[in-house]
Design an enzyme around this catalytic site. Sequence first.
Site, mmCIF file in Angstrom:
data_model
loop_
_atom_site.group_PDB
_atom_site.id
_atom_site.type_symbol
_atom_site.label_atom_id
_atom_site.label_comp_id
_atom_site.label_asym_id
_atom_site.label_seq_id
_atom_site.Cartn_x
_atom_site.Cartn_y
_atom_site.Cartn_z
ATOM 1 C CE1 TYR A 144 -3.801 2.393 0.706
ATOM 2 C CE2 TYR A 144 -2.370 3.314 2.394
ATOM 3 C CZ TYR A 144 -3.502 3.394 1.614
ATOM 4 O OH TYR A 144 -4.338 4.480 1.723
ATOM 5 C CG ASP A 239 6.063 3.650 0.482
ATOM 6 O OD1 ASP A 239 6.421 4.345 1.459
ATOM 7 O OD2 ASP A 239 4.875 3.518 0.138
ATOM 8 C CE LYS A 267 2.341 5.083 8.292
ATOM 9 N NZ LYS A 267 0.943 5.270 8.634
HETATM 10 N N1 HOZ Z 1 -3.347 3.446 6.098
HETATM 11 C C1 HOZ Z 1 -3.065 3.502 7.487
HETATM 12 C C2 HOZ Z 1 -2.445 2.271 7.993
HETATM 13 N N2 HOZ Z 1 -1.593 1.587 7.151
HETATM 14 C C3 HOZ Z 1 -4.301 3.776 8.306
HETATM 15 C C4 HOZ Z 1 -4.416 5.206 8.550
HETATM 16 C C5 HOZ Z 1 -5.493 5.601 9.529
HETATM 17 O O1 HOZ Z 1 -6.590 5.091 9.475
HETATM 18 O O2 HOZ Z 1 -5.226 6.458 10.333
#
Ligand code: HOZ
Length: 430
Positions: A144, A239, A267
């Site tokens: 992802y 990534d 992050k």
């Molecule tokens: N895509 C995020 C985890 N891989 C989740 C983000 C969220 O819901 O804060």
Amino acid sequence: MGYDKSIAAFKEAYEVIPGGVDSPVRAFSGVEGTPPFIDHGKGGYLYDIDGNRYIDFVQSWGPLIFGHCDSDIEAAVIEAAKKGLSFGAPTTVETELAKEIVDLFESIDKVRFVSSGTEAVMSAIRLARGVTGRDDIVKFTGCYHGHSDSLLVQAGSGAATFGNPSSPGVPADLTKHTLLATYNDIESVKQCFADSKEGVACVIIEPIAGNMGLVPAEESFLQELRELCDANGALLIFDEVMSGFRASLKGAQGITAVKPDMVTLGKVIGAGMPVGAFGASREIMSHLSPEGPVYQAGTLSGNPVAMAAGLTSLRKLKSNPSVYVDLGNKAKRLMEGFKSAADAVGVPMVTDVRGSMFGFFFSDKPVKNFADAMENDQKMFAKFHKGMLDRGVYLACSSFETGFISTATTDEMIDDAIKAAYETLGEVSK
Ligand code: HOZ
């Protein structure tokens, strides 16, 4: 544990926010129950609006490597906020954070800041296409890279949790340029290169996948990927939005010998504030506007308050790199505890750890790619998640996510979580 106030808050939110949440995974659709609405966090704990306390193994999905309300980061944010929240003009703190990043990563001479991981990756892909003059990209099923159009194809994280790994609204004219390969399978990548009519601009990979559960790439696979990209004139993008400063101080790049051409980050470099970044060699980055023709911009990019938070977090990590030993030991002990609890009741489980990242699957075979991950027992995961939550342990609410340890996670918290795992698995395996 009572969840009455959270249940009411979720209902109220549902009336005005799609699904009651601003990011789909949070809706708890892949597990049992409704999401606790959070009141505040402190150190390694989260507190919800019903007054329940949880050991937090999500840590805002990764950014909070020092836990909630770290006093140094808090002070830096307050100091920066007092000077003004945003200027839309250059500030020296951007250069300071950029220097720290450039100093850490061999593959980065220059870095540009944006406001999210999605934006970082979207911009990196555009740059790769602009530099190479090619349109096709290769991504791996189950990885992802945020929700931009080109990358929302067979994606992990929430897209996998909801069973829609690709999305309506993304034009087929665009996704035809996204070629799909299988993680840890070099033959599938070779096939993508062979299938590409227009040439491959880049291969993008999470070198430690964190969005199909935790699934690290094998070293030999990364090496072959590097060779394949070089042989075909394609750029290799790591990534590291999730693994950066998490798997080690240098992310996956502190573990593998393979060097990417471009890196995306997020992050931890925002420490909980919205920050993403992408970086590469001087030559590649010179194609970016205003030096070059590839356009990318943002009013809140390099936001001074967010930069101050990230800079403080990064300097704390750099001045104390031994934190990774402690984080890794705690993550390993947690996973060994979960595995022993599962073994004790005959429930199959496989686990993995990379630095402060941990993952577990209810599966009886090693998980090397998305298809393996999809075979894990998701019903068991849902029951386990609920039992742990009821015992005050906050885990990611999908088996297609990763868990995180923070420096505020104590040995006692690890013991409590293992005890909860024994109780929960004893209950749900009956
Ligand atoms: N895509 C995020 C985890 N891989 C989740 C983000 C969220 O819901 O804060």
